[in-house]
Design an enzyme around this catalytic site. Structure first.
Site, PDB file in Angstrom:
ATOM      1  N   SER A  97       0.793  -1.119   0.110  1.00 22.26           N
ATOM      2  CA  SER A  97       0.048  -0.031   0.066  1.00 22.26           C
ATOM      3  C   SER A  97       0.883   1.174  -0.108  1.00 22.26           C
ATOM      4  O   SER A  97       1.980   0.975   0.434  1.00 22.26           O
ATOM      5  CB  SER A  97      -0.871  -0.023   1.440  1.00 22.26           C
ATOM      6  OG  SER A  97      -1.636   1.297   1.456  1.00 22.26           O
ATOM      7  N   TYR A 130      -2.715  -0.664  10.369  1.00 25.61           N
ATOM      8  CA  TYR A 130      -2.651  -0.887   8.934  1.00 25.61           C
ATOM      9  C   TYR A 130      -1.110  -0.171   8.390  1.00 25.61           C
ATOM     10  O   TYR A 130      -0.469  -0.944   7.690  1.00 25.61           O
ATOM     11  CB  TYR A 130      -3.800   0.024   8.143  1.00 25.61           C
ATOM     12  CG  TYR A 130      -3.778  -0.191   6.691  1.00 25.61           C
ATOM     13  CD1 TYR A 130      -4.235  -1.289   6.176  1.00 25.61           C
ATOM     14  CD2 TYR A 130      -3.390   0.640   5.649  1.00 25.61           C
ATOM     15  CE1 TYR A 130      -4.052  -1.753   4.783  1.00 25.61           C
ATOM     16  CE2 TYR A 130      -3.459   0.599   4.586  1.00 25.61           C
ATOM     17  CZ  TYR A 130      -3.717  -0.653   3.862  1.00 25.61           C
ATOM     18  OH  TYR A 130      -4.020  -0.832   2.583  1.00 25.61           O
TER      19      TYR A 130
END
Length: 260
Positions: A141, A154
């Site tokens: 990501s 995250y």
């Protein structure tokens, strides 16, 4: 690597980015194995591509090992493995405590966002080394290069995934094992459903198909960093050039989000 004629396995491929990666790899001439926690969703994708499907819970090492073993035995040597499954948990836009998520939330994210990559590579590295090479693509990501405010769980696990991918690429370049890391910002998938609409308004949202096109192009060019959002490279450079200014800018972004 030219995907044509290669055998590719994609995890988290029952929907979203993973599904589109399967479709684009198949269109590029690869044989595709579709893997997902939802075995029925995987089967539906595979049926459209004349591929095969495997149900696999990537949070469980035994599932990953069994799936890879089955593919190698029943289908053939895996040339390309796209470790795409991921989870966005622990989002807290109250910004009260970055460490506030309970251990169970951290542990689930660690198992899926980090250890799934490790465990797949643990199985595949000896196989690929023994036959002269292969290709590993890990979906990380932009949060693994930058950060995502309000998402300590995250962002932290994605940073760890990036560190592991770098070690893979460095250690196994001599073995002709190539590594790519997919680092998009927001993509129009189910993962962003729990993210504030105000946050999303601050970033371009790409389609899974656009991201998958970037993946195939990245594999062909053997590029380590696959950045579907052009702005990420610029942000990454600014972060490296002046970390203190970067922290200040991100704190300002957080304050802006808090007011939305």
């Amino acid at each position: 690597m030219d995907p044509s004629g290669k055998l590719a396995v994609v995890t988290g491929a029952g929907a979203g980015i993973g599904r589109e990666i399967c479709r684009k790899l198949s269109a590029a001439g690869a044989r595709v194995v579709v893997s997902d926690l939802d075995a029925e969703a995987a089967a539906a994708v595979a049926a459209d591509l004349d591929g095969l499907a495997y149900g696999c819970d990537v949070s469980r090492e035994q599932d990953i090992a069994a799936m890879i073993s089955s593919v190698e035995r029943d289908v053939g040597p895996i040339d390309i493995f796209v470790s795409n499954a991921g989870v966005l948990t622990g989002v807290d836009l109250s910004f009260d405590n970055a460490a506030g998520a309970p251990d169970a939330v951290w542990e689930m994210a660690w198992a899926i966002n980090v250890l799934a990559h490790v465990r797949a590579a643990r199985q595949l590295i000896p196989l690929m080394t023994g036959r002269g090479g292969g290709y590993l693509v890990n979906t990380v990501s932009a949060a693994g290069l930058l950060t995502q405010v309000g998402a300590a769980v995250y962002s932290t696990t994605k940073h760890a995934a990036m560190g592991f991918a770098e070690n893979l690429a460095i250690t196994h370049k001599k073995d002709n094992i190539r590594v790519s890391v997919l680092c998009p910002q927001y993509v129009d998938t189910a993962m962003i459903e729990g993210v504030s609409g105000g946050v999303l308004s601050l970033s371009e949202i790409l389609s899974p198909s656009q991201v998958a096109d970037c993946v195939v192009e990245g594999i062909r060019n053997e590029r380590f960093l696959i950045l579907p959002h052009d702005c990420v490279a610029d942000y990454y450079a600014k972060k490296a050039a002046d970390p203190d200014r970067w922290i200040d800018a991100m704190a300002g972004l957080q304050a802006k989000i808090a007011q939305i």
